[in-house]
Design a protein around this motif. Structure first.
Motif, PDB file in Angstrom:
ATOM      1  N   LEU A  26       0.808  -1.217   0.000  1.00  0.00           N
ATOM      2  CA  LEU A  26       0.000   0.000   0.000  1.00  0.00           C
ATOM      3  C   LEU A  26       0.841   1.266   0.000  1.00  0.00           C
ATOM      4  O   LEU A  26       0.313   2.357  -0.278  1.00  0.00           O
ATOM      5  N   VAL A  27       2.128   1.162   0.336  1.00  0.00           N
ATOM      6  CA  VAL A  27       2.994   2.350   0.319  1.00  0.00           C
ATOM      7  C   VAL A  27       4.047   2.275  -0.775  1.00  0.00           C
ATOM      8  O   VAL A  27       4.715   3.266  -1.064  1.00  0.00           O
ATOM      9  N   ALA A  28       4.214   1.115  -1.391  1.00  0.00           N
ATOM     10  CA  ALA A  28       5.219   0.960  -2.450  1.00  0.00           C
ATOM     11  C   ALA A  28       4.718   1.598  -3.747  1.00  0.00           C
ATOM     12  O   ALA A  28       3.520   1.765  -3.961  1.00  0.00           O
ATOM     13  N   VAL A  43      10.785  -8.167   6.346  1.00  0.00           N
ATOM     14  CA  VAL A  43       9.981  -8.123   5.130  1.00  0.00           C
ATOM     15  C   VAL A  43       9.419  -9.526   4.929  1.00  0.00           C
ATOM     16  O   VAL A  43      10.178 -10.491   4.840  1.00  0.00           O
ATOM     17  N   VAL A  44       8.097  -9.644   4.909  1.00  0.00           N
ATOM     18  CA  VAL A  44       7.472 -10.962   4.780  1.00  0.00           C
ATOM     19  C   VAL A  44       6.529 -10.974   3.591  1.00  0.00           C
ATOM     20  O   VAL A  44       5.996  -9.940   3.179  1.00  0.00           O
ATOM     21  N   THR A  45       6.338 -12.165   3.043  1.00  0.00           N
ATOM     22  CA  THR A  45       5.334 -12.351   1.995  1.00  0.00           C
ATOM     23  C   THR A  45       4.308 -13.366   2.465  1.00  0.00           C
ATOM     24  O   THR A  45       4.601 -14.248   3.277  1.00  0.00           O
ATOM     25  N   GLY A  63      -5.055 -16.352  -3.982  1.00  0.00           N
ATOM     26  CA  GLY A  63      -4.010 -16.716  -4.932  1.00  0.00           C
ATOM     27  C   GLY A  63      -4.147 -15.984  -6.253  1.00  0.00           C
ATOM     28  O   GLY A  63      -5.131 -15.290  -6.520  1.00  0.00           O
ATOM     29  N   VAL A  64      -3.136 -16.158  -7.101  1.00  0.00           N
ATOM     30  CA  VAL A  64      -3.179 -15.516  -8.416  1.00  0.00           C
ATOM     31  C   VAL A  64      -4.281 -16.114  -9.281  1.00  0.00           C
ATOM     32  O   VAL A  64      -4.764 -15.485 -10.219  1.00  0.00           O
ATOM     33  N   TYR A 118       8.386 -10.258  -6.048  1.00  0.00           N
ATOM     34  CA  TYR A 118       7.328 -11.060  -5.431  1.00  0.00           C
ATOM     35  C   TYR A 118       5.929 -10.477  -5.560  1.00  0.00           C
ATOM     36  O   TYR A 118       4.953 -11.148  -5.221  1.00  0.00           O
ATOM     37  N   SER A 119       5.774  -9.244  -6.021  1.00  0.00           N
ATOM     38  CA  SER A 119       4.484  -8.565  -5.927  1.00  0.00           C
ATOM     39  C   SER A 119       3.408  -9.153  -6.831  1.00  0.00           C
ATOM     40  O   SER A 119       2.213  -8.967  -6.577  1.00  0.00           O
TER      41      SER A 119
END
Length: 339
Positions: free
Chosen positions: A47-49, A84-86, A114-115, A204-205
C-alpha cells in the motif's frame, strides 16, 4: 574510537569534545543478553510501495492509509527491527455479496485467494462499537478493504487486518525475506523507496502480498557489573542511542544469519564485509559472550507463524547466539511451553 586515535582527541574542537562526552560508558565485565519482543505490528507494504498518491482523508479508506503512513513514518525515528514478509495473495471479492447470520453479527465475507483467484470466504463475528448508532452496519467491499458504517462511525479494515484479528482457516505462515532496522532519517522504508526492498517487491508482488513486521525489542543484560544502560552517564539521548545501535546491530546480524538464505540474498559482498567488521567492533566494546533472541509474542495467532527459505514454520523462534570472530553462530532452541 578513543583507543584507536589517542593522539587526536586532545586537539578536536570544543563541539566535538562535547559530542565525545556523550559516547556511552562501557563496563569491563563480560555480558550475556536476553532479547525479547515487547510489541509487534504488521504493515501492508504494497500500500505504500510504488510512490502512491496522497490519500483522501475524507474517505474512510483514505484515513486508514494516512494513519498507516504516519505509523510507518514514526518508526523511522526509532531503532526497531523489521522483517519483510510475503504471504499468498488474497483479496475481498467485491463482485459477490456478504451474508449475515440469523439473529447475530456473524458476517460471511467472500474472498479471492491466490493468483488464480479461487473463491473462498471468511466468517467473522462483529462487536458493536461504543459510538455506533446502528445495531448492524452497512458493509461495503473493495478489493483490499472492507468498510463498516455503524452510523456513528465508519470502520475500515484491510483484508490482512481481518485475517489477523479474527479466527479463520487461512493458516498461511508469514515468509521472511529480509531483516532490517527502521531508523532512517530519510524515511525511505516508509515511503517505499529503500532499494533492497524495492527489488524484493518487484520480484514477489505479482503473486504475493508483501508486509513489514515491525518489532520493538527489549534487552535484559546480565553482567557482574550490571547493565551499562543503567549507568547515570548513559542517560543522555546520544549515549542511549549509541548503546541501542550496538545492540540492535548485533541482533540484526544474528537474525540475518538465522533467517536469510545466502543464495537468494539481496545484500552485496561489500555490505556483508561491513557487517562482519561491525560484529567484531560490537563484541570488543561490550564483551558479549552469548545472547538469546526470543521472537515469541504473549498473544499471537497463526498469522504470526514465521518461516523462511532456511527455517521451518514456527510461532516460537528462539535462537541462541555466540560471537565467533567476525561471524555469529546461531542455534535453534526448542523453548519450554509458557504457562
Amino acid at each position: 574510537m578513543n583507543g584507536e586515535y589517542p593522539d587526536l582527541i586532545a586537539d578536536v574542537p570544543e563541539p566535538y569534545n562535547e559530542l565525545l562526552g556523550n559516547v556511552p560508558a562501557l563496563i569491563n565485565a563480560p555480558q550475556t543478553w536476553s532479547v525479547s519482543v515487547s510489541d509487534a505490528k504488521f504493515h501492508w507494504y504494497d500500500l505504500v510501495a510504488g510512490f502512491p498518491s496522497v490519500p483522501d482523508i475524507r474517505d474512510p479508506v483514505g484515513r486508514y492509509l494516512r494513519r498507516m503512513q504516519f505509523d510507518l513514518e514514526a518508526t523511522t525515528e526509532k531503532r526497531l527491527l523489521y522483517f519483510v514478509v510475503t504471504r499468498p495473495r488474497i483479496r475481498f471479492d467485491a463482485k459477490r455479496t456478504t451474508q449475515w447470520g440469523f439473529f447475530s453479527l456473524k458476517l460471511t465475507i467472500p474472498l479471492l485467494v491466490g493468483v488464480e483467484e479461487e473463491r473462498d470466504s471468511i466468517t467473522i463475528e462483529l462487536e458493536v462499537p461504543f459510538a455506533a448508532t446502528l445495531k448492524k452496519p452497512t458493509v461495503t467491499l473493495f478489493e483490499q478493504f472492507i468498510t463498516l458504517n455503524w452510523g456513528g462511525l465508519v470502520e475500515a479494515w484491510s483484508i490482512h487486518d481481518v485475517l489477523q484479528n479474527f479466527d479463520n482457516d487461512h493458516k498461511f505462515p508469514s515468509k521472511i525475506l529480509y531483516v532490517g532496522q527502521t531508523k532512517d532519517p530519510s524515511g525511505r522504508l516508509a515511503k517505499g523507496r529503500l532499494a533492497a526492498i524495492q527489488k524484493l517487491h518487484q520480484q514477489y508482488s505479482e503473486d504475493s502480498d508483501m508486509l513489514l513486521l515491525v518489532q520493538r525489542l527489549t534487552f535484559a543484560v546480565a553482567s557482574d557489573e550490571g547493565d551499562p544502560a543503567d549507568l547515570p552517564e548513559n542517560q543522555n539521548p546520544v549515549a542511549v542511542d549509541a548503546l541501542s545501535k550496538d545492540r540492535m546491530d548485533l541482533v540484526e546480524n544474528a537474525l540475518i544469519k538465522y533467517f536469510e538464505e545466502p543464495s537468494t540474498r539481496t545484500r552485496s559482498a561489500q555490505e556483508m564485509l561491513g557487517r562482519r567488521e561491525r560484529i567484531v567492533e560490537v563484541q570488543a566494546a561490550h564483551k558479549v559472550e552469548q545472547f538469546r533472541i526470543d521472537l515469541r509474542l504473549e498473544e499471537s495467532g497463526k498469522y504470526h507463524e514465521l518461516k523462511s527459505d532456511k527455517v521451518a514454520t514456527s510461532h516460537a523462534h528462539v535462537i541462541d547466539c555466540v560471537v565467533l570472530g567476525s561471524e555469529i553462530g546461531v542455534t535453534r532452541v526448542v523453548p519450554e511451553v509458557r504457562k
